[in-house]
Scaffold this motif. Structure first.
Motif, mmCIF file in Angstrom:
data_model
loop_
_atom_site.group_PDB
_atom_site.id
_atom_site.type_symbol
_atom_site.label_atom_id
_atom_site.label_comp_id
_atom_site.label_asym_id
_atom_site.label_seq_id
_atom_site.Cartn_x
_atom_site.Cartn_y
_atom_site.Cartn_z
ATOM 1 N N ARG A 69 0.837 -1.197 0.000
ATOM 2 C CA ARG A 69 0.000 0.000 0.000
ATOM 3 C C ARG A 69 0.875 1.251 0.000
ATOM 4 O O ARG A 69 1.846 1.335 0.743
ATOM 5 N N TRP A 70 0.506 2.200 -0.851
ATOM 6 C CA TRP A 70 1.160 3.504 -0.884
ATOM 7 C C TRP A 70 0.104 4.577 -0.679
ATOM 8 O O TRP A 70 -1.055 4.390 -1.027
ATOM 9 N N ASN A 71 0.521 5.727 -0.187
ATOM 10 C CA ASN A 71 -0.360 6.880 -0.072
ATOM 11 C C ASN A 71 0.062 7.909 -1.113
ATOM 12 O O ASN A 71 1.204 8.378 -1.098
ATOM 13 N N GLY A 75 -2.352 12.616 -6.537
ATOM 14 C CA GLY A 75 -2.073 11.730 -7.655
ATOM 15 C C GLY A 75 -0.610 11.379 -7.856
ATOM 16 O O GLY A 75 -0.235 10.843 -8.887
ATOM 17 N N VAL A 76 0.233 11.675 -6.874
ATOM 18 C CA VAL A 76 1.665 11.398 -6.973
ATOM 19 C C VAL A 76 2.095 10.548 -5.776
ATOM 20 O O VAL A 76 1.842 10.907 -4.631
ATOM 21 N N GLU A 115 -1.247 2.350 -13.306
ATOM 22 C CA GLU A 115 -2.065 1.428 -14.088
ATOM 23 C C GLU A 115 -3.122 0.750 -13.194
ATOM 24 O O GLU A 115 -4.296 0.661 -13.564
ATOM 25 N N ALA A 116 -2.704 0.292 -12.016
ATOM 26 C CA ALA A 116 -3.630 -0.378 -11.090
ATOM 27 C C ALA A 116 -4.687 0.588 -10.566
ATOM 28 O O ALA A 116 -5.865 0.225 -10.436
ATOM 29 N N PHE A 117 -4.282 1.829 -10.286
ATOM 30 C CA PHE A 117 -5.242 2.805 -9.782
ATOM 31 C C PHE A 117 -6.274 3.146 -10.857
ATOM 32 O O PHE A 117 -7.472 3.234 -10.578
ATOM 33 N N LYS A 118 -5.811 3.302 -12.093
ATOM 34 C CA LYS A 118 -6.746 3.580 -13.192
ATOM 35 C C LYS A 118 -7.725 2.422 -13.363
ATOM 36 O O LYS A 118 -8.926 2.636 -13.528
ATOM 37 N N PRO A 132 -6.409 8.563 -1.765
ATOM 38 C CA PRO A 132 -4.953 8.571 -1.642
ATOM 39 C C PRO A 132 -4.316 7.184 -1.529
ATOM 40 O O PRO A 132 -3.095 7.066 -1.556
ATOM 41 N N VAL A 133 -5.113 6.139 -1.392
ATOM 42 C CA VAL A 133 -4.567 4.807 -1.161
ATOM 43 C C VAL A 133 -4.456 4.049 -2.475
ATOM 44 O O VAL A 133 -5.451 3.813 -3.149
ATOM 45 N N TRP A 134 -3.235 3.686 -2.826
ATOM 46 C CA TRP A 134 -2.953 2.939 -4.048
ATOM 47 C C TRP A 134 -2.301 1.619 -3.668
ATOM 48 O O TRP A 134 -1.462 1.569 -2.771
#
Length: 156
Positions: A69-71, A75-76, A115-118, A132-134
């Protein structure tokens, strides 16, 4: 697939889990003749003791987690990425088995996260781009992609 047990991160073990992952990465680097030490407790970086050393970011997950998990902020995920910037994704086991590692150029992690977030946004209309969680590694196609990144030699 059995439902994983949750709670270690939410019970406050997150900082110690991340620090354990950084120590494990330092140990793997030491075994390969590379002097390294963990950065500050809340910094996910490994500090190498050589000139022109790559930047190494460590991200941990336990066996209970499905992915890393990243925050993202606006969008960055990564503010700056150099050509010698790597992420070491660490799979820590609660069962005593050895940790698993994926050594991936940060540019590739960033590309896969976007790509995963899209895909996550497109899968269910109405989801917010401001989330914010990717995540990375929580789907089999991502796990399959990661299998090509087990070479510690990428950091040499």
């Amino acid at each position: 697939m059995p439902k994983p047990e949750y709670g270690r991160i939410k019970s406050g073990d997150g900082p110690s889990i991340n620090y354990a992952a950084k120590l494990a990465v330092c140990d793997e680097l030491r075994k390969r003749g590379v002097a390294a030490r963990p950065g500050r407790m809340n910094d996910g970086r490994i500090l190498l003791e050589s000139a022109n050393a790559p930047t190494i970011r460590v991200k941990a997950k336990t066996s209970a987690a499905l992915g890393w998990r990243w925050n993202a902020k606006e969008g960055v995920v990564f503010q700056e990425i150099s050509h010698s910037d790597f992420c070491v994704l660490v799979e820590l086991s609660d069962k005593g088995s050895p940790a698993g590692y994926f050594i991936v150029p940060t540019k590739e992690v960033d590309r896969k996260l976007r790509e995963a977030f899209k895909k996550w946004l497109d899968d269910k209309p109405g989801r917010s781009e401001s989330n914010p969680v990717w995540f990375l590694g929580d789907h089999q196609y991502q796990r399959d992609w990661l299998q090509g990144y087990r070479d510690w030699g990428l950091l040499a």
